[in-house]
Design a protein around this motif. Structure first.
Motif, mmCIF file in Angstrom:
data_model
loop_
_atom_site.group_PDB
_atom_site.id
_atom_site.type_symbol
_atom_site.label_atom_id
_atom_site.label_comp_id
_atom_site.label_asym_id
_atom_site.label_seq_id
_atom_site.Cartn_x
_atom_site.Cartn_y
_atom_site.Cartn_z
ATOM 1 N N CYS A 84 0.833 -1.206 0.000
ATOM 2 C CA CYS A 84 0.000 0.000 0.000
ATOM 3 C C CYS A 84 0.867 1.255 0.000
ATOM 4 C CB CYS A 84 -0.903 -0.020 1.229
ATOM 5 S SG CYS A 84 -2.067 1.351 1.271
ATOM 6 N N HIS A 86 0.031 4.043 1.043
ATOM 7 C CA HIS A 86 -0.278 4.924 2.170
ATOM 8 C C HIS A 86 0.768 4.780 3.272
ATOM 9 C CE1 HIS A 86 -2.637 5.778 6.005
ATOM 10 N NE2 HIS A 86 -2.390 6.944 5.451
ATOM 11 N N ALA A 87 0.871 3.573 3.835
ATOM 12 C CA ALA A 87 1.855 3.381 4.903
ATOM 13 C C ALA A 87 2.555 2.042 4.812
ATOM 14 C CB ALA A 87 1.195 3.564 6.264
ATOM 15 N N GLY A 88 2.496 1.423 3.657
ATOM 16 C CA GLY A 88 3.327 0.245 3.431
ATOM 17 C C GLY A 88 2.783 -1.096 3.874
ATOM 18 N N CYS A 89 1.519 -1.188 4.193
ATOM 19 C CA CYS A 89 0.963 -2.495 4.542
ATOM 20 C C CYS A 89 0.851 -3.360 3.292
ATOM 21 C CB CYS A 89 -0.433 -2.355 5.142
ATOM 22 S SG CYS A 89 -0.406 -1.694 6.807
ATOM 23 N N CYS A 101 -6.870 -2.432 1.313
ATOM 24 C CA CYS A 101 -5.796 -2.494 2.305
ATOM 25 C C CYS A 101 -6.378 -2.744 3.694
ATOM 26 C CB CYS A 101 -5.003 -1.193 2.296
ATOM 27 S SG CYS A 101 -3.631 -1.239 3.466
ATOM 28 N N CYS A 103 -5.082 -2.107 6.543
ATOM 29 C CA CYS A 103 -4.649 -1.194 7.608
ATOM 30 C C CYS A 103 -5.578 -0.004 7.803
ATOM 31 C CB CYS A 103 -3.225 -0.740 7.344
ATOM 32 S SG CYS A 103 -2.053 -2.082 7.588
ATOM 33 N N HIS A 104 -5.836 0.743 6.745
ATOM 34 C CA HIS A 104 -6.686 1.937 6.904
ATOM 35 C C HIS A 104 -7.755 2.021 5.837
ATOM 36 C CE1 HIS A 104 -2.441 2.752 8.145
ATOM 37 N NE2 HIS A 104 -3.053 2.969 9.293
ATOM 38 N N GLY A 105 -7.934 0.931 5.109
ATOM 39 C CA GLY A 105 -9.061 0.862 4.185
ATOM 40 C C GLY A 105 -8.887 1.505 2.828
ATOM 41 N N SER A 106 -7.671 1.837 2.461
ATOM 42 C CA SER A 106 -7.484 2.363 1.104
ATOM 43 C C SER A 106 -7.877 1.301 0.092
ATOM 44 C CB SER A 106 -6.014 2.728 0.855
ATOM 45 O OG SER A 106 -5.672 3.883 1.566
ATOM 46 N N PRO A 119 -7.351 6.561 2.545
ATOM 47 C CA PRO A 119 -6.401 7.671 2.621
ATOM 48 C C PRO A 119 -5.232 7.633 1.632
ATOM 49 C CG PRO A 119 -5.993 6.115 4.388
ATOM 50 C CD PRO A 119 -7.248 5.666 3.699
HETATM 51 FE FE1 FES Z 1 -2.890 0.923 3.400
HETATM 52 FE FE2 FES Z 1 -2.873 2.808 5.302
HETATM 53 S S1 FES Z 1 -1.300 1.402 4.785
HETATM 54 S S2 FES Z 1 -4.459 2.276 3.975
#
Ligand code: FES
Length: 142
Positions: A84, A86-89, A101, A103-106, A119
């Motif tokens: 991802c 966004h933050a690498g998940c 994703c 982690c935060h639903g992207s 996000p």
């Molecule tokens: Fe994927 Fe934040 S790491 S939405």
């Protein structure tokens, strides 16, 4: 679907020999929990599987390699890193052609790599991909 013979698995990153092949689009992993930032995309070409596994207009998520492969209406293959932006998940869910994703639903479109739900703001990283002798090979220098 029987286990596929893996003819030339020359560069499998970890020795993950058995990949569950069933479950296209099924949410097999309901317990995210591993927002692993150590996840990585292939650094060398990897043989992902039979070319026939990705239908026109469809997509397949290869969790063990953090790669999604999709095919547009014309039959052209595309591959993206599923780390991802966004933050690498590591994205572990594919619904139709939408990557979600944990982690935060992207959400991302697996055919274009584009963000469809924040996000995240940056598209997924595209990877070289090709079909060779009926197999899908993705990763740098593929
Ligand atoms: Fe994927 Fe934040 S790491 S939405």
């Amino acid at each position: 679907m029987p286990a596929r013979p893996s003819a030339s698995r020359r560069t499998v990153l970890r020795g993950a020999a058995v990949v569950p092949a069933a479950g296209l689009g099924l949410a097999a992993c309901s317990a995210p929990g591993n927002g692993s930032s150590a996840a990585a995309t292939p650094t060398a070409p990897v043989d992902l599987g039979a070319e026939s596994e990705v239908a026109k207009g469809g997509a397949k998520l290869y969790r063990d390699h953090n790669v999604v492969v999709s095919r547009d209406g014309n039959g052209a293959l595309k591959a993206y890193s599923t780390i991802c932006t966004h933050a690498g998940c590591a994205i572990n869910k594919l619904q139709g052609t939408t990557l979600i994703c944990p982690c935060h639903g992207s959400e991302f479109d697996a055919v274009t790599g584009k963000v469809v739900q924040a996000p995240a703001t940056e598209p997924l990283t595209e990877l070289p991909v090709k079909a060779s002798k009926g197999r899908i090979v993705a990763g740098p220098d593929a």
